[in-house]
Design an enzyme around this catalytic site. Sequence first.
Site, PDB file in Angstrom:
ATOM      1  N   ARG A   1     -15.831   4.187  -4.176  1.00 29.45           N
ATOM      2  CA  ARG A   1     -16.985   4.285  -3.258  1.00 29.45           C
ATOM      3  C   ARG A   1     -16.559   4.964  -1.963  1.00 29.45           C
ATOM      4  O   ARG A   1     -16.889   4.524  -0.862  1.00 29.45           O
ATOM      5  CB  ARG A   1     -17.574   2.904  -2.974  1.00 29.45           C
ATOM      6  CG  ARG A   1     -18.164   2.208  -4.170  1.00 29.45           C
ATOM      7  CD  ARG A   1     -18.719   0.843  -3.813  1.00 29.45           C
ATOM      8  NE  ARG A   1     -19.804   0.949  -2.847  1.00 29.45           N
ATOM      9  CZ  ARG A   1     -20.244  -0.051  -2.099  1.00 29.45           C
ATOM     10  NH1 ARG A   1     -19.685  -1.233  -2.182  1.00 29.45           N
ATOM     11  NH2 ARG A   1     -21.240   0.133  -1.261  1.00 29.45           N
TER      12      ARG A   1
ATOM     13  N   HIS B   1      -7.637   4.768  -1.058  1.00 27.35           N
ATOM     14  CA  HIS B   1      -6.939   3.484  -0.914  1.00 27.35           C
ATOM     15  C   HIS B   1      -5.447   3.664  -1.189  1.00 27.35           C
ATOM     16  O   HIS B   1      -4.989   3.435  -2.314  1.00 27.35           O
ATOM     17  CB  HIS B   1      -7.520   2.462  -1.895  1.00 27.35           C
ATOM     18  CG  HIS B   1      -8.900   2.014  -1.563  1.00 27.35           C
ATOM     19  ND1 HIS B   1      -9.164   0.862  -0.849  1.00 27.35           N
ATOM     20  CD2 HIS B   1     -10.104   2.564  -1.844  1.00 27.35           C
ATOM     21  CE1 HIS B   1     -10.473   0.719  -0.705  1.00 27.35           C
ATOM     22  NE2 HIS B   1     -11.057   1.745  -1.304  1.00 27.35           N
TER      23      HIS B   1
ATOM     24  N   CYS C   1     -10.799   4.179   3.741  1.00 26.45           N
ATOM     25  CA  CYS C   1     -12.123   4.047   3.124  1.00 26.45           C
ATOM     26  C   CYS C   1     -13.126   3.490   4.142  1.00 26.45           C
ATOM     27  O   CYS C   1     -13.467   4.160   5.097  1.00 26.45           O
ATOM     28  CB  CYS C   1     -12.035   3.208   1.851  1.00 26.45           C
ATOM     29  SG  CYS C   1     -13.456   3.386   0.739  1.00 26.45           S
TER      30      CYS C   1
ATOM     31  N   GLU D   1      -3.062   1.823  -0.434  1.00 28.18           N
ATOM     32  CA  GLU D   1      -2.404   0.539  -0.699  1.00 28.18           C
ATOM     33  C   GLU D   1      -2.412   0.152  -2.171  1.00 28.18           C
ATOM     34  O   GLU D   1      -1.717  -0.789  -2.578  1.00 28.18           O
ATOM     35  CB  GLU D   1      -3.068  -0.565   0.139  1.00 28.18           C
ATOM     36  CG  GLU D   1      -4.412  -1.066  -0.361  1.00 28.18           C
ATOM     37  CD  GLU D   1      -5.594  -0.161  -0.055  1.00 28.18           C
ATOM     38  OE1 GLU D   1      -6.732  -0.553  -0.357  1.00 28.18           O
ATOM     39  OE2 GLU D   1      -5.373   0.940   0.499  1.00 28.18           O
TER      40      GLU D   1
END
Length: 203
Positions: free
Chosen positions: A145, A180, A81, A182
């Site tokens: 985002r 993301h 990101c 993670e």
Amino acid sequence: MSTPHIGVLALQGAVAEHARALQAAGAQVSTVRRPAELEGLDGLIVPGGESTTMARLAAPVHLMEAIRERHAEGMAMFGTCAGMILMADQILDAEALTGFERIGGLDVVVRRNGYGSQLDSFTGALTVSGLPGTDLTPLQAVFIRAPIIESVGSEVEVIASWQDRPVAVRQGRVLAASFHPELTPDHRLHEHFVQIAGARLSS
């Protein structure tokens, strides 16, 4: 085979989540806030967050420059990101980053927040290719985002796409994702990065 030592840039973002994913993938993990903490690392994750905030926090100790230098010496990098934005060679809407050092090193053109605001966050199922030993199970990807990858250079391999746009790419010892990884229990991208970072130990 030696265990790769991978750092997580700990200025902002889901640092603990990345650390847990890396540990599950078999890496030794430490956090990085200062240039001296880059020494001895085989790889570095630059996590999500706010790219301008991360660049501002890194500026007083010249951390972005130090990351570039360590990458030139062989350290692998994985940007997710905002981390991918800081690693991109070209940002189409970079006004907020004017005057701040970035990392660079990834031959892509990105647009910040290209998938919308926080309210536009979503999860998508991705087919991932090019990962050694991977199966065909879709990767659940969390977009918050998220930046859009507008184009990639000739040396960049696209390993996952969403609606015909690249969202995960690799260029040599650089891995990057718009989303993301993670934030889900699927650690295949972290496992792949541990392999990339560990390659230098067996060379």
